[in-house]
Motif scaffolding. Structure first.
Motif, PDB file in Angstrom:
ATOM      1  N   ARG A   1       5.260 -12.303   0.632  1.00 14.60           N
ATOM      2  CA  ARG A   1       3.818 -12.051   0.519  1.00 14.60           C
ATOM      3  C   ARG A   1       3.206 -12.199   1.906  1.00 14.60           C
ATOM      4  NH1 ARG A   1       1.009 -10.932  -3.350  1.00 14.60           N
ATOM      5  NH2 ARG A   1       2.549 -11.654  -4.872  1.00 14.60           N
TER       6      ARG A   1
ATOM      7  N   PHE B   1       2.567  -7.321  -0.701  1.00 16.46           N
ATOM      8  CA  PHE B   1       3.803  -7.942  -1.163  1.00 16.46           C
ATOM      9  C   PHE B   1       4.930  -6.969  -0.836  1.00 16.46           C
ATOM     10  CE2 PHE B   1       6.141 -11.042  -3.193  1.00 16.46           C
ATOM     11  CZ  PHE B   1       6.787 -10.652  -4.345  1.00 16.46           C
TER      12      PHE B   1
ATOM     13  N   LEU C   1       7.165   3.220  -1.865  1.00 16.56           N
ATOM     14  CA  LEU C   1       8.367   3.234  -1.032  1.00 16.56           C
ATOM     15  C   LEU C   1       7.971   3.452   0.424  1.00 16.56           C
ATOM     16  CD1 LEU C   1      11.469   3.261  -0.785  1.00 16.56           C
ATOM     17  CD2 LEU C   1      11.369   5.743  -1.155  1.00 16.56           C
TER      18      LEU C   1
ATOM     19  N   GLN D   1       3.838  -3.520  -2.320  1.00 16.24           N
ATOM     20  CA  GLN D   1       3.122  -3.555  -3.585  1.00 16.24           C
ATOM     21  C   GLN D   1       1.755  -4.184  -3.367  1.00 16.24           C
ATOM     22  OE1 GLN D   1       4.802  -6.104  -6.657  1.00 16.24           O
ATOM     23  NE2 GLN D   1       4.066  -4.762  -8.272  1.00 16.24           N
TER      24      GLN D   1
ATOM     25  N   LEU E   1       8.809  -5.855  -0.806  1.00 18.41           N
ATOM     26  CA  LEU E   1      10.034  -6.043  -1.580  1.00 18.41           C
ATOM     27  C   LEU E   1      11.163  -5.227  -0.978  1.00 18.41           C
ATOM     28  CD1 LEU E   1       8.380  -5.765  -5.067  1.00 18.41           C
ATOM     29  CD2 LEU E   1       9.732  -7.712  -4.337  1.00 18.41           C
TER      30      LEU E   1
ATOM     31  N   ARG F   1      -0.618  -3.507  -8.690  1.00 19.51           N
ATOM     32  CA  ARG F   1      -0.276  -2.088  -8.626  1.00 19.51           C
ATOM     33  C   ARG F   1       1.233  -1.880  -8.648  1.00 19.51           C
ATOM     34  NH1 ARG F   1      -4.264   1.122  -6.652  1.00 19.51           N
ATOM     35  NH2 ARG F   1      -3.000   2.755  -7.611  1.00 19.51           N
ATOM     36  N   GLY F   2       1.623  -0.623  -8.616  1.00 24.83           N
ATOM     37  CA  GLY F   2       3.040  -0.286  -8.569  1.00 24.83           C
ATOM     38  C   GLY F   2       3.585  -0.383  -7.161  1.00 24.83           C
ATOM     39  N   LEU F   3       4.799   0.084  -6.985  1.00 27.01           N
ATOM     40  CA  LEU F   3       5.488  -0.031  -5.703  1.00 27.01           C
ATOM     41  C   LEU F   3       5.381   1.267  -4.913  1.00 27.01           C
ATOM     42  CD1 LEU F   3       6.791  -2.264  -7.518  1.00 27.01           C
ATOM     43  CD2 LEU F   3       8.842  -1.952  -6.154  1.00 27.01           C
TER      44      LEU F   3
ATOM     45  N   TYR G   1       9.794  -1.660  -0.044  1.00 23.06           N
ATOM     46  CA  TYR G   1       8.613  -1.262  -0.792  1.00 23.06           C
ATOM     47  C   TYR G   1       7.458  -2.185  -0.426  1.00 23.06           C
ATOM     48  CZ  TYR G   1      11.672   1.232  -4.142  1.00 23.06           C
ATOM     49  OH  TYR G   1      12.581   2.077  -4.739  1.00 23.06           O
TER      50      TYR G   1
ATOM     51  N   TYR H   1      16.193  -0.330   0.525  1.00 23.16           N
ATOM     52  CA  TYR H   1      14.821   0.156   0.396  1.00 23.16           C
ATOM     53  C   TYR H   1      13.833  -0.956   0.761  1.00 23.16           C
ATOM     54  CZ  TYR H   1      17.383   3.350  -2.695  1.00 23.16           C
ATOM     55  OH  TYR H   1      18.296   4.228  -3.212  1.00 23.16           O
TER      56      TYR H   1
ATOM     57  N   PHE I   1      16.395  -6.072  -6.754  1.00 26.40           N
ATOM     58  CA  PHE I   1      15.314  -6.466  -5.856  1.00 26.40           C
ATOM     59  C   PHE I   1      15.445  -7.910  -5.393  1.00 26.40           C
ATOM     60  CE2 PHE I   1      12.170  -3.043  -5.993  1.00 26.40           C
ATOM     61  CZ  PHE I   1      12.689  -2.263  -7.009  1.00 26.40           C
ATOM     62  N   GLY I   2      14.962  -8.153  -4.165  1.00 23.07           N
ATOM     63  CA  GLY I   2      14.757  -9.518  -3.708  1.00 23.07           C
ATOM     64  C   GLY I   2      13.462 -10.054  -4.287  1.00 23.07           C
ATOM     65  N   ASP I   3      13.154 -11.298  -3.954  1.00 24.23           N
ATOM     66  CA  ASP I   3      11.954 -11.936  -4.493  1.00 24.23           C
ATOM     67  C   ASP I   3      10.712 -11.691  -3.652  1.00 24.23           C
ATOM     68  OD1 ASP I   3      13.499 -14.834  -6.084  1.00 24.23           O
ATOM     69  OD2 ASP I   3      12.830 -12.899  -6.879  1.00 24.23           O
TER      70      ASP I   3
END
Lengths: 114, 114
Positions: free
Chosen positions: A110, A88, A46, A38, A90, A42-44, A36, A34, A105-107
């Motif tokens: 940005r 950001f 997809l 962000q 992800l 806020r939220g993620l 994402y 996946y 998740f990866g880190d």
């Protein structure tokens, strides 16, 4: 357990330039993958998901594309970045099978567009 | 619109106090998951509660689920400064392709003051 590698960690790009973000997965085979985005605080959202090599589904129309050239490699690309592509990003993976499998998740990367 | 929405958006407490975060969702679910995100990092899966469960514990975490109210809560007991992070609930939804994906809320930003 799965390990997600994302790079670069931070990227500053001018408007109109191309983009390539890479995500690789260790510790599992044939994962669901996946991408994402962000926004700050806020939220993620997809963007793309993939259930196998060459299989990409997009959730929202946008300036970005994704590819999965290998089982454990997921790439996010753009030919020409827009200011609105800042955020950001992800990458996540999930072991298929069963409704209770969490995502790992990866880190993140940005991305700042100037 | 978001499937899961957390409240409060932000919470500031003193070390040692309990922190309670709530999540509401709209459609029926098989399970609900809670994730944590440290600033600038990826999300980490904390706990999953299935639709036939009402409460679940993991260390200092306690999650409840009320399917009649379509809501869940995450309680962190005896909070520590290291618990400072954003917390997200996530539920599974079906996409147009028939595949399933996680939908995340906007998160609760928890600040634990030492």
């Amino acid at each position: 357990s799965q390990t997600i590698h994302q790079w670069p960690a931070t990227l500053v790009q001018p408007v109109g330039s191309p983009l390539s973000l890479e995500c690789t997965v260790e510790g599992t085979s044939n994962p669901n993958l996946y991408w994402y985005r962000q926004a700050a605080g806020r939220g993620l959202q997809l963007l793309f998901y993939s259930v196998g090599i060459g299989q990409i589904s997009s959730e929202v129309p946008q300036n970005l594309s994704a590819s999965r050239p290998q089982d454990r490699q997921f790439i996010l690309s753009s030919k020409k970045l827009l200011l609105s592509d800042s955020g950001f990003y992800l990458c996540a993976c999930r072991v298929p099978g069963g409704v209770g499998q969490p995502q790992h998740f990866g880190d993140g990367t940005r991305l700042s567009i100037l | 619109s978001q499937q899961g929405e957390e409240d409060p958006q932000a919470l500031s407490i003193q070390e040692g106090e309990n922190a309670t975060m709530n999540c509401s969702y709209k459609t029926s679910i098989n399970n609900l998951q809670w994730y944590r995100q440290n600033s600038g990092r990826g999300l980490v899966h904390l706990i999953l509660i299935r639709s036939n469960e009402r409460e679940k514990h993991s260390g200092r975490l306690r999650v409840t689920l009320d399917t009649s109210k379509k809501s869940s809560s995450l309680l962190i007991t005896a909070s520590r400064a290291a618990d400072t992070a954003s917390y997200f609930c996530a539920t599974v939804r079906s996409m147009d392709t028939g595949r399933r994906a996680l939908t995340f809320g906007s998160g609760t930003r928890l600040q634990v003051q030492p």
